[in-house]
Design a protein around this motif. Structure first.
Motif, PDB file in Angstrom:
ATOM      1  N   ALA A  12      -6.577  -0.949   3.078  1.00 15.46           N
ATOM      2  CA  ALA A  12      -7.953  -0.741   2.616  1.00 15.46           C
ATOM      3  C   ALA A  12      -8.827  -1.803   3.261  1.00 15.46           C
ATOM      4  O   ALA A  12      -8.666  -2.995   3.000  1.00 15.46           O
ATOM      5  N   CYS A  13      -9.746  -1.395   4.138  1.00 12.72           N
ATOM      6  CA  CYS A  13     -10.594  -2.312   4.902  1.00 12.72           C
ATOM      7  C   CYS A  13     -11.923  -2.494   4.155  1.00 12.72           C
ATOM      8  O   CYS A  13     -12.746  -1.572   4.120  1.00 12.72           O
ATOM      9  N   ARG A  14     -12.136  -3.674   3.593  1.00 13.96           N
ATOM     10  CA  ARG A  14     -13.306  -3.921   2.758  1.00 13.96           C
ATOM     11  C   ARG A  14     -14.165  -5.055   3.325  1.00 13.96           C
ATOM     12  O   ARG A  14     -13.664  -5.923   4.060  1.00 13.96           O
ATOM     13  N   ARG A  61     -16.771  -3.379  -0.845  1.00 19.72           N
ATOM     14  CA  ARG A  61     -16.980  -1.984  -0.467  1.00 19.72           C
ATOM     15  C   ARG A  61     -16.361  -1.730   0.907  1.00 19.72           C
ATOM     16  O   ARG A  61     -16.027  -2.674   1.616  1.00 19.72           O
ATOM     17  N   PRO A  62     -16.208  -0.454   1.321  1.00 21.64           N
ATOM     18  CA  PRO A  62     -15.666  -0.168   2.650  1.00 21.64           C
ATOM     19  C   PRO A  62     -16.417  -0.929   3.741  1.00 21.64           C
ATOM     20  O   PRO A  62     -17.650  -0.989   3.727  1.00 21.64           O
ATOM     21  N   HIS A  63     -15.676  -1.500   4.674  1.00 17.72           N
ATOM     22  CA  HIS A  63     -16.293  -2.305   5.723  1.00 17.72           C
ATOM     23  C   HIS A  63     -17.114  -1.407   6.650  1.00 17.72           C
ATOM     24  O   HIS A  63     -16.630  -0.362   7.105  1.00 17.72           O
ATOM     25  N   SER A  98     -12.380   4.002   9.377  1.00 11.38           N
ATOM     26  CA  SER A  98     -12.061   4.644   8.102  1.00 11.38           C
ATOM     27  C   SER A  98     -11.825   3.542   7.087  1.00 11.38           C
ATOM     28  O   SER A  98     -11.252   2.496   7.422  1.00 11.38           O
ATOM     29  N   SER A  99     -12.259   3.759   5.868  1.00 10.19           N
ATOM     30  CA  SER A  99     -12.069   2.735   4.844  1.00 10.19           C
ATOM     31  C   SER A  99     -10.604   2.555   4.478  1.00 10.19           C
ATOM     32  O   SER A  99     -10.212   1.505   3.966  1.00 10.19           O
ATOM     33  N   THR A 100      -9.773   3.568   4.757  1.00 11.43           N
ATOM     34  CA  THR A 100      -8.340   3.492   4.469  1.00 11.43           C
ATOM     35  C   THR A 100      -7.547   3.968   5.683  1.00 11.43           C
ATOM     36  O   THR A 100      -7.781   5.077   6.183  1.00 11.43           O
TER      37      THR A 100
END
Length: 507
Positions: free
Chosen positions: A178-180, A186-188, A193-195
Motif C-alpha cells: 500500500a503506497c501512501r 492517503r494514496p500517494h 496504483s495505490s496498491t
C-alpha cells in the motif's frame, strides 16, 4: 583561398583565459565540488577565481564531506559555509546542541528512522502508525499518530523526502504494497496504483526484509524454514510494474540477508554453508552483487561475488546481516545539505558458530564499482579485495538497525551493558582544508585509525585477517545509560534499557 590556421591547444587555453571573470564564475557555479578541485589545478587564474568565491568554496567543502546542497536555502554563502563548519566541529567533538526525550512503544511490530523521522507501527488492537519528526539544532519536534491505517500491516518502509510510506500486508495468498503519502496516509499521488499486488503462493510470510530506493520497492522473505521458500520481489511503484520475482532455486545457497545498493542494484549476503559436499569443509561467506532493469520485468544479472576470509574446518558462518544508511530520493526536508547516496558505508555483521561476532565495513562505492562489469561475473577471493578495501573488527552491532548513516557508524563503546560512552566511526576520510585537519588531529575526543588492524588466526580464522580501510573515531560519555544508539545526519538517538524511550541528541 587562404587556408585557416589550425586551432592549437595553446590558442584554446588563451581564449578560455580571455573570458571575463564573471563568465568563468557563471560556468563554475554549474560544476560539482570534485570538478572545481580539478579546475584549481589547471592554472593560477582559475585557482584564484575559485578561492575568491565563498559559494564555490562551500561547494568544495560539501563535496569533501560527501554532501549535496539543499536547492531551497536562502542563506548567504558565508552563512552556509559557517553552518557547515559548525556542524563538522560538533560531530568531531560530539558536542550536541540539545537533548530531548520521547516516549515510544517498547514492542512495536516495526520501526524506521529515515530523513529525520522516527516511525513505529503496531498491529494490536488495530494497525496504528506513529511518526516522530525529530528536533533539529534549530528546534522543533512533532509527533503524529494515526490509530488505524486501514490495513493489517506486516511491515513498512518509508522515504520522507518523497513523502512516501509503504505498508506490506496480505490477504490469504496475495501480498500487497500500500503506497501512501506520509503526510496524510492517503494514496500517494505519484504511485501508478495505490496498491501493488503479487502472489505469495503460500499463506505465511516470515523473516521480512523490506526496503525502498527511489522508485523501487524491494522485499525478501520466506514462506517457511525451507531453503527453497525464499522469495525476492521488486516493484517500480511509480510505474506499477513488477520488475523481479525470484524463488528459492534461483538464489545462491544459504542467503541470509538482502540490501538495495541503488535503485538498479542490490546485494545478497550468503553464509554459503551448502556449497560443498556433505561432510567436507563449509564454504566461506559471500557477498553477491546484482543489477536489474528498473522499468520492465526482467531477470537480475549477477555482476560479482566477493568472498570473506577462510575459517577453520570446525568453524562456519551462522549469520551475516548487511546494513547501511537509508537511500533518500531527495534532499532532507528543512536541511541545509544532505548526504549523497553514493557516499555510504555498508556494515556486514558476521556471526560464527560458538558465538564469535565481527563487523566488516565496506564503502558502497567499492561495491558499486562492479556494476559496470559486462563480462563473466568474477568470484573474488578475500585476499584480492578485503585487506585494502574493508575494515574488520571484533564485535557486532546490537539488536536495532539504523546505526549507520552515510559514512558514519555509531555504537556503545566498551561493555555494552554498563558503558555510558558512545563511539562514532567515520569512514568519510577525504582531505579537507588544513584548519579542519589541524583541529581534528588535536581533538582530545577523536583519533585517526589509519594503520592496518589484524585479527589473528586461531579459533575462527585459518590465517591472520588484516584490513586497512581508514576511519576517524570520536567518543564521549553520556549522562544516561543507553543499550543501543541510532544515528542520522543531525542526531544521535539513544535507546534506554526498557526500550521505551528515545533520547535525541541534536547537532
Amino acid at each position: 583561398m587562404a587556408s585557416m590556421a589550425p586551432t592549437t591547444r595553446a590558442t584554446r587555453t588563451r581564449r578560455m583565459a580571455d573570458l571575463h571573470v564573471d563568465i568563468v564564475l557563471g560556468i563554475f557555479y554549474f560544476l560539482d565540488g570534485q570538478t572545481l578541485v580539478r579546475c584549481c589545478s589547471v592554472c593560477r587564474a582559475w585557482q584564484e577565481t575559485v578561492n575568491g568565491s565563498t559559494e564555490l568554496k562551500y561547494m568544495i567543502e560539501l563535496w569533501a564531506d560527501g554532501m549535496i546542497p539543499c536547492p531551497f536555502s536562502t542563506l548567504s554563502p558565508v552563512d552556509k559555509l559557517e553552518r557547515l563548519n559548525q556542524w563538522r566541529r560538533a560531530w568531531l567533538g560530539l558536542n550536541w546542541a540539545s537533548r530531548t526525550v520521547f516516549r515510544i512503544d517498547n514492542n512495536p511490530r516495526a520501526y524506521e528512522l529515515v530523513g529525520g523521522v522516527f516511525a513505529q507501527q503496531n498491529t494490536w488492537p488495530v494497525s496504528d502508525f506513529t511518526a516522530i519528526r525529530l528536533p533539529s539544532a534549530q528546534g522543533g519536534g512533532e509527533i503524529t499518530r494515526t490509530l488505524n491505517v486501514g490495513v493489517e500491516s506486516l511491515d513498512f518502509a518509508m522515504d520522507p523526502t518523497q513523502d512516501l510510506v509503504v505498508f506490506l500486508h496480505k490477504e490469504d495468498e496475495i501480498g500487497h504494497f500500500a503506497c501512501r503519502a506520509m503526510s496524510s496516509l492517503r494514496p500517494h499521488p505519484l504511485a501508478a496504483s495505490s496498491t501493488l499486488s503479487f502472489n505469495l503462493r503460500d499463506d505465511s510470510v516470515r523473516r521480512i526484509f523490506l526496503q525502498i530506493a527511489d522508485d523501487v520497492i524491494g522485499l525478501l522473505f520466506r514462506t517457511s524454514q525451507d531453503e527453497g521458500s525464499l522469495r525476492l520481489i521488486l516493484f517500480n511503484w511509480r510505474r506499477g510494474i513488477e520488475l523481479v520475482d525470484l524463488v528459492g532455486p534461483q538464489f545462491p545457497p544459504s542467503v541470509s540477508d538482502f540490501a538495495i545498493l541503488s535503485p538498479r542494484a542490490y546485494i545478497l549476503a550468503s553464509v554459503n554453508d551448502c556449497s560443498y559436499m556433505p561432510g567436507g569443509p563449509r564454504g566461506v561467506g559471500e557477498i553477491h552483487i546484482y543489477t536489474f532493469n528498473g522499468t520492465r520485468q526482467n531477470h537480475p544479472a549477477r555482476v560479482a561475488t566477493l568472498q570473506l576470509p577462510h575459517h577453520n574446518p570446525t568453524r562456519y558462518l551462522v549469520n551475516m546481516i548487511a546494513h547501511s544508511g537509508p537511500f533518500c530520493a531527495g534532499p532532507l526536508p528543512g536541511a541545509l545539505f544532505s548526504k549523497s547516496n553514493d557516499k555510504r558505508i555498508c556494515v556486514f555483521s558476521l556471526v560464527y558458530n560458538g558465538g564469535e561476532g565481527y563487523s566488516l565495513y565496506v564503502h558502497h562505492r567499492y561495491l558499486e564499482k562492479y556494476l559496470v562489469n559486462e563480462g563473466a561475473p568474477p568470484i573474488i577471493p578475500w585476499d584480492e579485495w578485503g585487506p585494502n578495501h574493508s575494515r574488520m573488527l571484533p564485535g557486532r552491532h546490537r539488536f536495532w538497525l539504523r546505526y549507520v548513516h552515510g559514512e558514519r557508524v555509531v555504537r556503545p563503546a566498551g561493555d555494552f551493558e554498563h558503558s555510558n560512552r558512545v563511539e562514532i566511526m567515520d569512514f568519510g576520510i577525504i582531505p579537507l582544508h588544513p584548519g579542519f585537519n589541524d583541529e581534528a588531529s588535536q581533538s582530545p575526543s577523536a583519533e585517526m585509525c589509519s594503520q592496518p588492524s589484524t585479527i589473528p588466526s586461531g579459533d575462527v580464522f585459518a590465517s591472520d585477517v588484516t584490513t586497512a580501510l581508514p576511519y576517524r573515531r570520536s567518543f564521549r560519555n553520556t549522562e544516561d545509560h543507553h543499550v543501543q544508539f541510532l544515528i542520522d545526519q543531525d542526531r544521535l538517538i539513544g535507546v534506554n534499557d526498557a526500550v521505551d524511550q528515545l533520547t535525541v541528541y541534536t547537532f
